[in-house]
Write a protein that holds these residues in place. Structure first.
Motif, PDB file in Angstrom:
ATOM      1  N   GLY A   1       0.837  -1.192   0.000  1.00  0.00           N
ATOM      2  CA  GLY A   1       0.000   0.000   0.000  1.00  0.00           C
ATOM      3  C   GLY A   1       0.874   1.246   0.000  1.00  0.00           C
ATOM      4  O   GLY A   1       1.812   1.348   0.789  1.00  0.00           O
ATOM      5  N   VAL A   2       0.591   2.176  -0.888  1.00  0.00           N
ATOM      6  CA  VAL A   2       1.401   3.385  -1.039  1.00  0.00           C
ATOM      7  C   VAL A   2       0.502   4.610  -0.860  1.00  0.00           C
ATOM      8  O   VAL A   2      -0.504   4.753  -1.556  1.00  0.00           O
ATOM      9  N   THR A   3       0.863   5.466   0.089  1.00  0.00           N
ATOM     10  CA  THR A   3       0.182   6.737   0.310  1.00  0.00           C
ATOM     11  C   THR A   3       1.072   7.856  -0.214  1.00  0.00           C
ATOM     12  O   THR A   3       2.246   7.946   0.175  1.00  0.00           O
ATOM     13  N   ILE A   4       0.530   8.707  -1.084  1.00  0.00           N
ATOM     14  CA  ILE A   4       1.310   9.751  -1.752  1.00  0.00           C
ATOM     15  C   ILE A   4       0.709  11.110  -1.412  1.00  0.00           C
ATOM     16  O   ILE A   4      -0.476  11.349  -1.680  1.00  0.00           O
ATOM     17  N   VAL A   5       1.526  11.968  -0.812  1.00  0.00           N
ATOM     18  CA  VAL A   5       1.105  13.339  -0.501  1.00  0.00           C
ATOM     19  C   VAL A   5       1.878  14.265  -1.429  1.00  0.00           C
ATOM     20  O   VAL A   5       3.110  14.340  -1.376  1.00  0.00           O
ATOM     21  N   SER A   6       1.144  14.969  -2.293  1.00  0.00           N
ATOM     22  CA  SER A   6       1.793  15.817  -3.284  1.00  0.00           C
ATOM     23  C   SER A   6       0.849  16.937  -3.699  1.00  0.00           C
ATOM     24  O   SER A   6      -0.387  16.777  -3.662  1.00  0.00           O
ATOM     25  N   GLY A   7       1.444  18.055  -4.107  1.00  0.00           N
ATOM     26  CA  GLY A   7       0.652  19.141  -4.640  1.00  0.00           C
ATOM     27  C   GLY A   7       0.114  18.856  -6.026  1.00  0.00           C
ATOM     28  O   GLY A   7      -0.794  19.535  -6.503  1.00  0.00           O
ATOM     29  N   ARG A   8       0.681  17.844  -6.702  1.00  0.00           N
ATOM     30  CA  ARG A   8       0.234  17.454  -8.038  1.00  0.00           C
ATOM     31  C   ARG A   8      -0.460  16.088  -7.975  1.00  0.00           C
ATOM     32  O   ARG A   8      -0.162  15.166  -8.724  1.00  0.00           O
ATOM     33  N   SER A   9      -1.374  15.978  -7.029  1.00  0.00           N
ATOM     34  CA  SER A   9      -2.037  14.693  -6.777  1.00  0.00           C
ATOM     35  C   SER A   9      -2.888  14.249  -7.968  1.00  0.00           C
ATOM     36  O   SER A   9      -2.996  13.047  -8.237  1.00  0.00           O
ATOM     37  N   ASP A  10      -3.495  15.185  -8.676  1.00  0.00           N
ATOM     38  CA  ASP A  10      -4.339  14.792  -9.803  1.00  0.00           C
ATOM     39  C   ASP A  10      -3.520  14.165 -10.922  1.00  0.00           C
ATOM     40  O   ASP A  10      -3.930  13.160 -11.526  1.00  0.00           O
ATOM     41  N   ALA A  11      -2.340  14.708 -11.196  1.00  0.00           N
ATOM     42  CA  ALA A  11      -1.472  14.120 -12.220  1.00  0.00           C
ATOM     43  C   ALA A  11      -0.986  12.749 -11.787  1.00  0.00           C
ATOM     44  O   ALA A  11      -0.890  11.816 -12.602  1.00  0.00           O
TER      45      ALA A  11
ATOM     46  N   VAL B   1      -2.766   0.472  -4.153  1.00  0.00           N
ATOM     47  CA  VAL B   1      -2.196  -0.825  -3.772  1.00  0.00           C
ATOM     48  C   VAL B   1      -1.630  -1.465  -5.027  1.00  0.00           C
ATOM     49  O   VAL B   1      -2.345  -1.642  -6.015  1.00  0.00           O
ATOM     50  N   ILE B   2      -0.340  -1.805  -4.992  1.00  0.00           N
ATOM     51  CA  ILE B   2       0.343  -2.385  -6.140  1.00  0.00           C
ATOM     52  C   ILE B   2       1.159  -3.585  -5.682  1.00  0.00           C
ATOM     53  O   ILE B   2       1.340  -3.812  -4.479  1.00  0.00           O
ATOM     54  N   THR B   3       1.669  -4.354  -6.640  1.00  0.00           N
ATOM     55  CA  THR B   3       2.594  -5.430  -6.299  1.00  0.00           C
ATOM     56  C   THR B   3       3.987  -4.848  -6.093  1.00  0.00           C
ATOM     57  O   THR B   3       4.300  -3.757  -6.566  1.00  0.00           O
TER      58      THR B   3
ATOM     59  N   PHE C   1       5.755  13.111  -1.010  1.00  0.00           N
ATOM     60  CA  PHE C   1       6.004  12.314   0.193  1.00  0.00           C
ATOM     61  C   PHE C   1       5.285  10.980   0.046  1.00  0.00           C
ATOM     62  O   PHE C   1       4.063  10.941  -0.144  1.00  0.00           O
ATOM     63  N   LEU C   2       6.029   9.864   0.119  1.00  0.00           N
ATOM     64  CA  LEU C   2       5.473   8.526  -0.063  1.00  0.00           C
ATOM     65  C   LEU C   2       5.618   7.726   1.224  1.00  0.00           C
ATOM     66  O   LEU C   2       6.677   7.743   1.853  1.00  0.00           O
ATOM     67  N   VAL C   3       4.560   7.029   1.584  1.00  0.00           N
ATOM     68  CA  VAL C   3       4.571   6.100   2.719  1.00  0.00           C
ATOM     69  C   VAL C   3       4.167   4.733   2.195  1.00  0.00           C
ATOM     70  O   VAL C   3       3.113   4.597   1.560  1.00  0.00           O
ATOM     71  N   MET C   4       5.002   3.708   2.436  1.00  0.00           N
ATOM     72  CA  MET C   4       4.749   2.361   1.908  1.00  0.00           C
ATOM     73  C   MET C   4       4.651   1.361   3.055  1.00  0.00           C
ATOM     74  O   MET C   4       5.407   1.454   4.021  1.00  0.00           O
ATOM     75  N   HIS C   5       3.729   0.423   2.945  1.00  0.00           N
ATOM     76  CA  HIS C   5       3.579  -0.621   3.949  1.00  0.00           C
ATOM     77  C   HIS C   5       3.029  -1.882   3.284  1.00  0.00           C
ATOM     78  O   HIS C   5       2.364  -1.816   2.252  1.00  0.00           O
ATOM     79  N   SER C   6       3.316  -3.023   3.879  1.00  0.00           N
ATOM     80  CA  SER C   6       2.868  -4.303   3.328  1.00  0.00           C
ATOM     81  C   SER C   6       1.368  -4.473   3.532  1.00  0.00           C
ATOM     82  O   SER C   6       0.805  -4.047   4.540  1.00  0.00           O
TER      83      SER C   6
END
Length: 323
Positions: free
Chosen positions: A234-244, A282-284, A303-308
Motif C-alpha cells: 500500500g502506497v500513500t502519496i502526498v503531493s501538490g500534483r495529486s491529480d497528475a 495498492v500495487i505489487t 512524500f510517499l509512505v509504503m507498507h505491506s
C-alpha cells in the motif's frame, strides 16, 4: 381514535402510490449461471491441484530429507517426527492422530468445509507416506536442513492455497490468541521453542540446530508460496500534483487509486496549513520501483509512505484466493 387512524392510513396509501414500482426479481440467464458454475468448478479443480502438489511436496521433504536423517521441523509435524524418532512409532499414524484435535478445533473455530479439507489433506499425506517410496537424495546435513525445510514448507504453503492445512499449529494459535493477549506469531514461536528444546535434550544439540535451520527454511518458503512475488504494497502519496499522480496510476499503470482530502502540517519552513489531496493505491512489489520513478518525474518533493498489505478484495487488484 378511529379518525386519526383513518387519516394515517390515507397518508400511507398516498405515499405508496407516489413510490416507484418495485422491480421484480429476475433469475439470471442460463448462460450467466453456467458461466458462474464453470468458474466454481475451475476454482475447485485449482484447489485440488494445489492440495495434491502440497501433499507430494511435503511427503518428499519428510521421507526424502528429514526423516531418514533424524531431523525434525516445527509445529505438529515436528512433534510427530520427534515422537517417531524417540519411540519408533510410524510417522503417518502420528501425523493423523496428533492433528485430529486441531481438526476438531478448526471445525468449531473456522468452518466445516475448512475442517473437512484439512482432514482429507492430512489423511492423503499419511497415505502417500505409506504407499510411495522416496529416494534419499543427499547425505549432507546442511542440504538436508535447507531443502528438507524447503519442500516441506512448499507443501504446507500449497495446501494452504488450496484451502487446507497440513499442520494444526496455526489453528491452535488462532484459538489461543482469542483467549489471551498473545499474538498468533508469539504462540507459534513459543510452541516451536519448546519443541526444539525437547529435541536438544532428547536427541542432540546439533540435531536441534539443524532442525531449527529446516524450520526457518520451511517458514520462509511458506511465506513465499502464499504471498509470492505478487505480495502487495500500500502506497500513500502526498503531493501538490495529486491529480497528475492519480491519472498516472490509473491510466499508465492500470491500477486503482483512492483520493481523500487532507491538510499539510509542518514543513521545513514551519507551519504550512494548506489543503492537499492524498492519493492511496495498492500495487505489487514488482511495480513499486516503476511507481516511485513515475512519481519522481511528476513531483520530486512528493512524500510517499509504503507498507505491506496482507489481504485485498475487490477493486482493480487481482488477488489469488487461498480458499
Amino acid at each position: 381514535m378511529l379518525i386519526p387512524q383513518l387519516i394515517t392510513l390515507d397518508k400511507l396509501r398516498k405515499q405508496r402510490r407516489s413510490e416507484p414500482p418495485r422491480r421484480r426479481y429476475r433469475r439470471p440467464p442460463r448462460a450467466l449461471a453456467a458461466l458462474r458454475n464453470r468458474r466454481w468448478w475451475r476454482r475447485q479443480l485449482t484447489n485440488v491441484a494445489f492440495l495434491a502438489a502440497g501433499i507430494f511436496s511435503a511427503a518428499l521433504g519428510l521421507k526424502g530429507f528429514l526423516l531418514p536423517n533424524g531431523f525434525i521441523d516445527g509445529g505438529v509435524t515436528g512433534i510427530s517426527l520427534l515422537v517417531a524418532r524417540v519411540f519408533g512409532l510410524p510417522l503417518p499414524l502420528l501425523i493423523v492422530l496428533i492433528n485430529i484435535p486441531f481438526v476438531i478445533l478448526g471445525y468449531f473455530q473456522i468452518d466445516r468445509i475448512f475442517a473437512f479439507k484439512t482432514l482429507l489433506t492430512i489423511l492423503a499425506l499419511a497415505g502417500v507416506l505409506v504407499v510411495i517410496t522416496f529416494p534419499i537424495l543427499t547425505q549432507d546435513k546442511l542440504l538436508i536442513s535447507v531443502f528438507g525445510g524447503f519442500f516441506l514448507g512448499a507443501g504446507i504453503g500449497l495446501a494452504m492455497r488450496g484451502g487446507g492445512v497440513l499442520d494444526g499449529t496455526e489453528i491452535l494459535a488462532v484459538y489461543l490468541s482469542k483467549k489471551t493477549s498473545l499474538t498468533i506469531g508469539d504462540i507459534i514461536l513459543g510452541l516451536n521453542i519448546l519443541i526444539f528444546a525437547v529435541a536438544a535434550a532428547v536427541l542432540s544439540f546439533e540435531t536441534a540446530l539443524y532442525s531449527i535451520l529446516a524450520y526457518l527454511s520451511a517458514s520462509k518458503t511458506i511465506d513465499f508460496i502464499i504471498d509470492g512475488i505478487e505480495e502487495y504494497t500500500g502506497v500513500t502519496i502526498v503531493s501538490g500534483r495529486s491529480d497528475a499522480i492519480r491519472r498516472m496510476i490509473t491510466e499508465k499503470l492500470g491500477r486503482g487509486a483512492t483520493v481523500y482530502s487532507g491538510k499539510r502540517g509542518y514543513g521545513v519552513r514551519g507551519e504550512v496549513p494548506q489543503a492537499v489531496d492524498i492519493v492511496f493505491t495498492v500495487i505489487t512489489r514488482l511495480e513499486l520501483g516503476r511507481l516511485t520513478d513515475e512519481v519522481e518525474k511528476i513531483d520530486r518533493s512528493a512524500f510517499l509512505v509504503m507498507h505491506s498489505v496482507k489481504e485485498t478484495k475487490g477493486g482493480v487488484i487481482k488477488k489469488r484466493p487461498l480458499h
